[in-house]
Design a protein around this motif. Structure first.
Motif, mmCIF file in Angstrom:
data_model
loop_
_atom_site.group_PDB
_atom_site.id
_atom_site.type_symbol
_atom_site.label_atom_id
_atom_site.label_comp_id
_atom_site.label_asym_id
_atom_site.label_seq_id
_atom_site.Cartn_x
_atom_site.Cartn_y
_atom_site.Cartn_z
ATOM 1 N N ARG A 22 0.899 -1.274 0.026
ATOM 2 C CA ARG A 22 0.021 -0.194 -0.086
ATOM 3 C C ARG A 22 0.918 1.265 -0.078
ATOM 4 N N GLU A 23 1.909 1.151 0.890
ATOM 5 C CA GLU A 23 2.776 2.462 0.916
ATOM 6 C C GLU A 23 3.288 2.697 -0.270
ATOM 7 N N ALA A 25 2.451 1.785 -3.479
ATOM 8 C CA ALA A 25 1.260 2.343 -4.241
ATOM 9 C C ALA A 25 1.173 3.532 -4.109
ATOM 10 N N HIS A 26 1.159 4.299 -2.933
ATOM 11 C CA HIS A 26 1.218 5.495 -2.646
ATOM 12 C C HIS A 26 2.224 6.718 -3.162
ATOM 13 N N VAL A 27 3.607 6.163 -2.932
ATOM 14 C CA VAL A 27 4.749 6.927 -3.380
ATOM 15 C C VAL A 27 4.979 6.617 -4.892
ATOM 16 N N ALA A 28 4.369 5.851 -5.582
ATOM 17 C CA ALA A 28 4.620 5.498 -6.905
ATOM 18 C C ALA A 28 4.136 6.865 -7.906
ATOM 19 N N ALA A 29 3.257 7.697 -7.400
ATOM 20 C CA ALA A 29 3.212 9.067 -7.968
ATOM 21 C C ALA A 29 4.296 10.007 -8.095
ATOM 22 N N LEU A 30 5.219 9.633 -7.141
ATOM 23 C CA LEU A 30 6.593 10.428 -7.460
ATOM 24 C C LEU A 30 7.286 10.079 -8.482
ATOM 25 N N LEU A 31 6.819 9.007 -9.127
ATOM 26 C CA LEU A 31 7.998 8.564 -10.340
ATOM 27 C C LEU A 31 7.158 9.055 -11.620
#
Length: 290
Positions: A22-23, A25-31
């Motif tokens: 879950r974590e 997937a959340h930080v994937a937006a940074l890529l």
């Protein structure tokens, strides 16, 4: 982007084993491939960048390129130029003489800031051009605060071997920082920072290193690559003399240890004294160091 689109299957497997799906997937937006405005300003002020890549034989190495601030220049929304190339004798000298998939990390120990960049490098007159696939900031954890000074240096003759000398084992034992390069199954490279109090990196023998895994950004890029390709390269800088210790070999994650750890088996060693003109102040250790 959803995590399945942002991460390869090795990274997804490592995230699942670590219980951070879950974590992650959340930080994937940074890529993303576009270099943010704040990263452009940051890179323009840096005197060094760490680069990782694999050679034709599959061996993975990491090195450090240096220059006066401005030697890293953003030339488009998703590309930079580097006004430096590895010196003769550097393990990535020949690799970066042609197109190469590279992992890079721009790091500023004085402010504990860093930016990771992955893409394709191509030689240009006087340096490299790197077209980005991924650019993202990392948290400041485990970075020791230190400031640089310049001291002109000429790289020494490389010492090559297949294991550490006694002096190099002592250097490993005193290290508070190193960098690790890995690649996925297709050769896409990544370069990452590891830091801790002296002793966190242990030389169990002249050909066997071990370090603990500290909590990070939940992406598990390094571990994900190791899931699909055990080849890895380490770079240990001597902050006071400018020497660089390059290691290549294989790495395995011990998921079952009480403290999750990585075992690294050395296959080749290249040590170059005076490789960097940067000399750094004594460290102020990170408050996050266990």
């Amino acid at each position: 982007m959803a995590s399945s689109e942002s991460y390869h299957h090795g990274e997804l497997a490592a995230q699942k084993r670590a219980g951070v799906v879950r974590e992650a997937a959340h930080v994937a937006a940074l890529l993303g491939a576009e270099i943010p405005r704040v990263a452009r300003t940051f890179l323009a002020a840096q005197p060094m960048v760490v680069v990782g890549a694999a050679g034709r034989d599959g061996a993975v190495w990491a090195t450090m390129l240096t220059g006066e601030p401005g030697f890293l220049a953003v030339t488009g929304t998703s590309s930079i130029t580097v006004a430096a190339t590895p010196a003769a004798g550097d393990p990535l000298h020949d690799v970066l003489a042609g197109p190469a998939r590279v992992g890079m990390i721009g790091i500023e120990p004085g402010t504990r800031r860093r930016v990771r960049m992955n893409g394709t490098s191509r030689p240009i007159p006087g340096g490299l051009r790197v077209d980005m696939d991924q650019v993202y900031a990392n948290c400041p954890k485990y970075i020791q605060k230190r400031l640089p000074e310049y001291e002109p240096a000429t790289p020494g003759i490389p010492r090559r071997g297949d294991r550490l000398t006694a002096d190099e084992m002592d250097f490993v034992a005193a290290a508070d920082t190193f960098f690790v390069a890995t690649t996925d199954a297709e050769g896409n490279a990544d370069a990452s920072h590891r830091g801790g109090n002296p002793g966190f990196l242990r030389a169990l023998s002249p050909a066997h290193l071990r370090w603990p895994d500290y909590p990070g950004n939940a992406m598990f890029n390094t571990f994900g690559n190791l899931e699909v390709n055990p080849r890895a390269g380490l770079l240990l800088p001597d902050w006071s003399t400018g020497a660089l210790l390059h290691l290549t070999g294989t790495a395995a994650v011990d998921w079952d240890a009480a403290e999750r750890a990585v075992d690294f088996t050395i296959e080749r060693v290249i040590r170059i004294d005076g490789a960097s003109p940067l000399r750094w102040t004594d460290p102020e250790f990170s408050r996050f160091n266990p």
